[in-house]
Design a protein around this motif. Structure first.
Motif, PDB file in Angstrom:
ATOM      1  N   ALA C  87       0.835  -1.208   0.000  1.00 47.44           N
ATOM      2  CA  ALA C  87       0.000   0.000   0.000  1.00 47.44           C
ATOM      3  C   ALA C  87       0.866   1.253   0.000  1.00 47.44           C
ATOM      4  CB  ALA C  87      -0.942  -0.011   1.200  1.00 47.44           C
ATOM      5  N   HIS C  88       1.936   1.243   0.784  1.00 44.92           N
ATOM      6  CA  HIS C  88       2.843   2.398   0.777  1.00 44.92           C
ATOM      7  C   HIS C  88       3.502   2.561  -0.601  1.00 44.92           C
ATOM      8  CE1 HIS C  88       2.415   3.288   4.977  1.00 44.92           C
ATOM      9  NE2 HIS C  88       2.862   2.111   5.368  1.00 44.92           N
ATOM     10  N   ILE C  89       3.850   1.449  -1.229  1.00 41.73           N
ATOM     11  CA  ILE C  89       4.456   1.517  -2.563  1.00 41.73           C
ATOM     12  C   ILE C  89       3.488   2.141  -3.564  1.00 41.73           C
ATOM     13  CG2 ILE C  89       5.237   0.100  -4.500  1.00 41.73           C
ATOM     14  CD1 ILE C  89       6.380  -1.871  -2.343  1.00 41.73           C
ATOM     15  N   LYS C  90       2.256   1.649  -3.571  1.00 49.38           N
ATOM     16  CA  LYS C  90       1.263   2.195  -4.510  1.00 49.38           C
ATOM     17  C   LYS C  90       0.980   3.663  -4.208  1.00 49.38           C
ATOM     18  CE  LYS C  90      -0.806  -2.378  -4.568  1.00 49.38           C
ATOM     19  NZ  LYS C  90      -1.883  -3.152  -3.903  1.00 49.38           N
ATOM     20  N   ALA C  91       0.940   4.008  -2.926  1.00 52.11           N
ATOM     21  CA  ALA C  91       0.689   5.408  -2.556  1.00 52.11           C
ATOM     22  C   ALA C  91       1.847   6.311  -2.957  1.00 52.11           C
ATOM     23  CB  ALA C  91       0.426   5.514  -1.050  1.00 52.11           C
ATOM     24  N   SER C  92       3.025   5.738  -3.199  1.00 54.47           N
ATOM     25  CA  SER C  92       4.159   6.540  -3.665  1.00 54.47           C
ATOM     26  C   SER C  92       4.057   6.828  -5.158  1.00 54.47           C
ATOM     27  CB  SER C  92       5.475   5.808  -3.375  1.00 54.47           C
ATOM     28  OG  SER C  92       5.666   5.667  -1.986  1.00 54.47           O
ATOM     29  N   ILE C 115     -13.093  11.649 -10.407  1.00 61.24           N
ATOM     30  CA  ILE C 115     -12.142  11.778  -9.296  1.00 61.24           C
ATOM     31  C   ILE C 115     -12.393  10.643  -8.304  1.00 61.24           C
ATOM     32  CG2 ILE C 115     -11.258  13.305  -7.495  1.00 61.24           C
ATOM     33  CD1 ILE C 115     -12.617  15.639  -8.979  1.00 61.24           C
ATOM     34  N   TYR C 116     -11.322   9.960  -7.947  1.00 66.68           N
ATOM     35  CA  TYR C 116     -11.440   8.764  -7.113  1.00 66.68           C
ATOM     36  C   TYR C 116     -10.468   8.792  -5.938  1.00 66.68           C
ATOM     37  CZ  TYR C 116     -13.838   6.906 -11.207  1.00 66.68           C
ATOM     38  OH  TYR C 116     -14.718   6.730 -12.238  1.00 66.68           O
ATOM     39  N   VAL C 117     -10.862   8.111  -4.860  1.00 63.85           N
ATOM     40  CA  VAL C 117      -9.894   7.605  -3.888  1.00 63.85           C
ATOM     41  C   VAL C 117      -9.551   6.187  -4.319  1.00 63.85           C
ATOM     42  CG1 VAL C 117      -9.612   6.748  -1.521  1.00 63.85           C
ATOM     43  CG2 VAL C 117     -10.539   9.046  -1.924  1.00 63.85           C
ATOM     44  N   PHE C 118      -8.261   5.914  -4.424  1.00 66.03           N
ATOM     45  CA  PHE C 118      -7.778   4.570  -4.758  1.00 66.03           C
ATOM     46  C   PHE C 118      -7.304   3.946  -3.438  1.00 66.03           C
ATOM     47  CE2 PHE C 118      -5.164   2.239  -8.308  1.00 66.03           C
ATOM     48  CZ  PHE C 118      -5.575   1.013  -7.814  1.00 66.03           C
ATOM     49  N   GLU C 119      -8.124   3.054  -2.902  1.00 66.07           N
ATOM     50  CA  GLU C 119      -7.804   2.388  -1.633  1.00 66.07           C
ATOM     51  C   GLU C 119      -6.852   1.230  -1.891  1.00 66.07           C
ATOM     52  OE1 GLU C 119      -7.047   1.627   1.739  1.00 66.07           O
ATOM     53  OE2 GLU C 119      -8.819   2.940   1.836  1.00 66.07           O
ATOM     54  N   HIS C 120      -5.790   1.132  -1.064  1.00 64.39           N
ATOM     55  CA  HIS C 120      -4.805   0.062  -1.231  1.00 64.39           C
ATOM     56  C   HIS C 120      -4.849  -0.974  -0.101  1.00 64.39           C
ATOM     57  CE1 HIS C 120      -3.382   2.683  -4.327  1.00 64.39           C
ATOM     58  NE2 HIS C 120      -2.829   3.547  -3.513  1.00 64.39           N
TER      59      HIS C 120
END
Lengths: 134, 134, 134
Positions: C87-92, C115-120
């Motif tokens: 999740a941290h990787i995708k959020a980067s 516009i979206y929130v992309f939840e990881h």
């Protein structure tokens, strides 16, 4: 108002400068940070467990390994060193600019968010980050 | 003030429009660029050696290859062509908006930074980039 | 003006909140969205075919699989669960902030942009997105 932060780096990894920015912001508005380089990035990431930063560095090193790696042999821009073209790749997929709302002199960061320069080159550098607050 | 830049593209790659933006900005403030598409991106990257751009294009082509590639067979959104879903993937990991401080009529770009549209589709397109300066 | 949107998520995927933002914006200016988390992202992507969203979720799941996957065994930050470090990787590599010009009360989005929130993360969360309009 505008200023420039100078971040000294000594090889790949994340270098936090949250406190320098926090000391500079004031009032209520929008803070924009812009890094003036194509082989280093800005990043907002977790500032608690330092293993997150070493894991991120290692993940992106494997996603875009040095051009000496056989899987990267198709790359042609290699005369600045095996870490140069992968640095441009990482700088493409990680932020060059960040915008952070500021409220009453404080950035609206989440509890665990810190602001970093993500260095992608092996040699030491001084990275310039322009800050704009309005 | 606001305007829209129209960038003509003819297949995957980076199309520079730094000079068009430089001619438009004025005063001191913050420039924001926003691309109105989900299969093309904005990018700030090195404007010196053109091999950096061809290498970047090839890297992202391999990271998200066409859906005809066996490694991408799990993807379901394929009816707009094998280059469509990879274009959405690349447009997710590359910038849709960029913010650049402007000082005395000049963007605060680093020495080697140029502004590009990164086209991800095979067919020719005219890409619209909205610019906001305040 | 500023506000905070609260987006409820129930596992990995894209959660649209375009209409909430559209109802809030007014006048002409620049909208900035900032997500206060390091394991979820903002994203502007196609709002037509829902298969684009499921394909994006699956692509990034494969690009940064859970730490239980043998290819991720080098990662060390695992005590918050196998979905945490990915999740941290995708959020980067996906946006933490977005800037969207607003004209006469309407965001300058392209025809197909939502516009979206992309939840990881796997667990349910309430994600906070700070909005700044000026």
């Amino acid at each position: 108002m505008q200023t420039t932060f100078h971040i000294h780096t000594t090889g790949p990894g994340l270098y936090e400068f949250t406190s320098e920015v926090a000391a500079w912001v004031q009032g209520t508005g929008l803070l924009t940070l812009f890094i003036q380089h194509t082989s280093a990035s800005l990043l907002i990431q977790e500032n608690a467990d330092p293993e997150v930063r070493t894991d991120l560095t290692e993940y992106f090193h494997r996603l875009a390994p040095p051009t000496t790696d056989p899987t990267m042999s198709y790359l042609t821009h290699t005369y600045e060193g095996p870490d140069d073209m992968p640095a441009h790749i990482k700088a493409s997929m990680l932020p060059v600019s960040l915008s952070i709302p500021v409220v009453n002199g404080t950035m609206a960061l989440g509890t665990w968010q810190g602001i970093y320069v993500f260095e992608h080159r092996n040699a030491a550098h001084t990275r310039k980050v322009v800050a704009h607050l309005a």
